[in-house]
Scaffold this motif. Structure first.
Motif, short mmCIF file in Angstrom:
data_model
loop_
_atom_site.label_atom_id
_atom_site.label_comp_id
_atom_site.label_asym_id
_atom_site.label_seq_id
_atom_site.Cartn_x
_atom_site.Cartn_y
_atom_site.Cartn_z
N MET A 1 0.85 -1.19 0.00
CA MET A 1 0.00 0.00 0.00
C MET A 1 0.88 1.23 0.00
O MET A 1 1.82 1.35 0.75
CB MET A 1 -0.89 0.00 1.24
CG MET A 1 -1.76 1.24 1.37
SD MET A 1 -2.92 1.10 2.74
CE MET A 1 -1.80 0.91 4.12
N SER A 2 0.53 2.18 -0.87
CA SER A 2 1.29 3.43 -0.93
C SER A 2 0.36 4.57 -0.63
O SER A 2 -0.61 4.80 -1.33
CB SER A 2 1.92 3.60 -2.32
OG SER A 2 0.93 3.57 -3.31
N ALA A 3 0.64 5.30 0.43
CA ALA A 3 -0.25 6.38 0.85
C ALA A 3 0.05 7.64 0.08
O ALA A 3 1.20 7.99 -0.14
CB ALA A 3 -0.10 6.63 2.35
N ARG A 49 -5.32 5.36 2.93
CA ARG A 49 -5.58 5.79 1.56
C ARG A 49 -4.46 5.36 0.63
O ARG A 49 -3.28 5.38 0.99
CB ARG A 49 -5.73 7.31 1.52
CG ARG A 49 -5.99 7.88 0.13
CD ARG A 49 -5.97 9.39 0.12
NE ARG A 49 -6.04 9.87 -1.26
CZ ARG A 49 -7.17 10.12 -1.91
NH1 ARG A 49 -8.32 9.97 -1.30
NH2 ARG A 49 -7.15 10.54 -3.17
N ASN A 50 -4.82 4.99 -0.60
CA ASN A 50 -3.86 4.62 -1.64
C ASN A 50 -3.75 5.73 -2.68
O ASN A 50 -4.65 6.57 -2.81
CB ASN A 50 -4.27 3.32 -2.31
CG ASN A 50 -4.25 2.15 -1.36
OD1 ASN A 50 -3.24 1.86 -0.73
ND2 ASN A 50 -5.39 1.48 -1.22
N ASP A 51 -2.67 5.70 -3.46
CA ASP A 51 -2.44 6.73 -4.47
C ASP A 51 -3.56 6.81 -5.49
O ASP A 51 -3.83 7.87 -6.06
CB ASP A 51 -1.12 6.47 -5.20
CG ASP A 51 0.10 6.74 -4.32
OD1 ASP A 51 -0.04 7.53 -3.37
OD2 ASP A 51 1.16 6.16 -4.59
N GLU A 56 -8.38 1.43 2.08
CA GLU A 56 -8.38 0.07 2.58
C GLU A 56 -9.52 -0.15 3.57
O GLU A 56 -9.94 0.77 4.27
CB GLU A 56 -7.05 -0.24 3.29
CG GLU A 56 -5.83 -0.13 2.39
CD GLU A 56 -5.81 -1.16 1.27
OE1 GLU A 56 -6.36 -2.26 1.48
OE2 GLU A 56 -5.26 -0.84 0.20
N ASN A 66 -4.90 -5.41 0.42
CA ASN A 66 -5.41 -4.99 -0.88
C ASN A 66 -6.93 -5.07 -0.93
O ASN A 66 -7.51 -5.10 -2.01
CB ASN A 66 -4.81 -5.87 -2.00
CG ASN A 66 -3.31 -5.71 -2.10
OD1 ASN A 66 -2.80 -4.59 -2.16
ND2 ASN A 66 -2.59 -6.81 -2.10
N THR A 126 -7.96 -3.20 -4.18
CA THR A 126 -7.53 -1.81 -4.35
C THR A 126 -6.47 -1.65 -5.44
O THR A 126 -6.13 -0.53 -5.81
CB THR A 126 -6.97 -1.25 -3.03
OG1 THR A 126 -5.93 -2.12 -2.54
CG2 THR A 126 -8.07 -1.15 -1.98
N ARG A 127 -5.98 -2.76 -5.98
CA ARG A 127 -4.99 -2.67 -7.05
C ARG A 127 -5.65 -2.52 -8.41
O ARG A 127 -5.12 -1.84 -9.29
CB ARG A 127 -4.08 -3.90 -7.04
CG ARG A 127 -3.24 -4.04 -5.78
CD ARG A 127 -2.59 -5.40 -5.68
NE ARG A 127 -3.62 -6.47 -5.54
CZ ARG A 127 -3.33 -7.74 -5.35
NH1 ARG A 127 -2.06 -8.14 -5.29
NH2 ARG A 127 -4.29 -8.63 -5.23
#
Length: 448
Positions: A1-3, A49-51, A56, A66, A126-127
């Motif tokens: 996960m990347s915030a 939060r993801n980019d 999530e 994910n 989320t991906r």
């Protein structure tokens, strides 16, 4: 996960005051504790939060995830408004757009699936946006819509936000979930083909959100019988709490789905923060105050050895069995909280309705056991659920939708944004611009 963190947000996340162990009670004031918890509660949403704009379902302490949650998209959008108002998230407008494009199927990297009736899936990857499970959920779709409408009202000059939110509101039809007006029933789920499934729920609970938006959609779009049913449902059950079931805890009347049992207290809190018809109603506010009083009284009356005065809160979230929805019960009824879970998110959510809530959060933080205190993976201190029967148990994750009322409750404190913040921006059908002015005595918390 990347915030997706702005420079200022990154500075907040790197706050050097967030040590591995909470600062000793003697070294920190009460106001500093609340400030720390407020900042930590917002950091939770930054880290969840993801980019690509997704949120999530849970924030794990030791590994990533994910599995996204459509409801958390709505809660996350409201969190962005809070972060922006506090000066923590200067890029909130663009971050909101990324999420809204994803929800509308216009994101460059990910779109969240809907079934043929335009109901959203509860969980997704989320991906890539692929559905997880078969829970096409009216309540999660409704919570998402509330967040979208909230952020539209918060950024009224942004035409792209308005266009995306209007599209979501017009296509996500919640009038279709009214099941039985006379019994107060709403469908809980649809299948992959968009058909309503047999499980139904009765008023009173968080499905008030579905009923409220369905009622407004019926007004706005002038539907036929389906629209009339949505309006009749709202008018009969929710326009006033007088027609709702009441269950008494001792002499305290508490709204519930039935007269012989109680509902989990997050139902009051979700309705309060997301619906103006609830938060601006004196009757519903009194009902919330009753619910908080009954909840506290139940915990203190259980005769549980070692129960402290600040320990209460019947909520939902992680527990030794995995996931639990806790409720108080009448004397002689089998417990609905077998692990005696304490939910600080419920205490925080009741800040507008309970004079003791803020002090109880401070006492919980200061407690020598530190059972409620958690450090987030990328920095930030929060309070989360713990068990009185299994004090050695520690949660491995925090569910976003259940944690939301911690941030909302703390934001509603008069020294921060006040209850007026929510009353102004959850008034979705009001054609006039939101009339909100930050309390003059508020002290904005600087990002370190």
């Amino acid at each position: 996960m990347s915030a997706a963190l702005s420079p200022m947000a990154s500075a907040i996340a790197a706050d050097t005051t967030m040590t591995a162990q909470p600062v000793a009670a003697a070294e920190i004031t009460d106001s500093e504790i609340i400030e720390k918890l407020f900042k930590g509660s917002y950091k939770f949403w930054q880290q969840a939060r993801n980019d690509n704009g997704s949120y999530e379902d849970k924030l794990y302490f030791e590994h990533g995830s994910n599995r996204g949650s459509i409801a958390n998209s709505g809660m996350g959008l409201i969190a962005l408004a809070i972060g922006h108002e506090m000066g923590w998230e200067p890029d909130a407008e663009e971050l909101a757009l990324v999420t809204l494009r994803m929800l509308a199927g216009k994101g460059p990297d990910i779109s969240v699936p809907r079934n043929p009736s335009n109901t959203y899936i509860h969980f997704y990857d989320t991906r890539n946006g692929e559905q997880i499970g078969v829970d096409w959920s009216p309540i999660d779709s409704a919570i998402m819509l509330c967040g979208a409408l909230f952020i539209k009202r918060y950024f009224p000059e942004n035409r792209e936000i308005a266009t995306l939110v209007d599209e979501l509101y017009e296509t996500t039809d919640l009038t279709q979930f009214i099941a039985d007006i006379n019994r107060g029933q709403i469908y809980l789920v649809q299948d992959d083909d968009g058909n309503n499934m047999p499980p139904k729920t009765k008023a009173f609970n968080e499905y008030m959100i579905v009923a409220a938006l369905a009622n407004q959609q019926a007004i706005d779009f002038k539907k036929g019988r389906q629209g009339r049913d949505a309006r009749r449902f709202w008018n009969h059950w929710y326009e006033t709490p007088k027609n709702l079931p009441v269950s008494y805890y001792n002499d305290i009347p508490v709204l519930s789905e039935g007269r012989t049992w109680f509902t989990s207290k997050f139902n009051f809190l979700f309705n309060h923060y997301l619906l103006n018809g609830f938060s601006a109603s004196e009757e519903y506010q009194q009902a919330s105050a009753n619910a908080a009083r009954a909840d506290y009284s139940w915990f203190q009356s259980q005769g549980f050895e070692g129960m402290k005065e600040f320990e209460w809160g019947s909520g939902a979230g992680s527990c030794p069995d995995g996931y639990c929805v806790d409720r108080i019960v009448h004397e002689g009824i089998e417990t609905k909280n077998p692990h005696m879970m304490i939910s600080p998110t419920i205490i925080a959510g009741f800040i507008p309705h309970s004079e003791r809530a803020k002090d109880d959060l401070i006492a919980m933080y200061r407690d020598d056991s530190q059972k409620a205190v958690y450090e987030l993976p990328e920095g930030g201190t929060v309070l989360w659920r713990y068990s009185k029967t299994q004090p050695e148990w520690r949660s491995n994750a925090i569910e976003g939708v259940d944690f939301s009322t911690m941030l909302f409750g703390l934001a509603s404190l008069p020294e921060y944004l006040g209850t007026e913040f929510f009353n102004a921006y959850n008034d979705y059908s009001n054609p006039e611009p939101a009339n909100y002015t930050r309390p003059s005595k508020v002290k904005l918390i600087a990002a370190e």
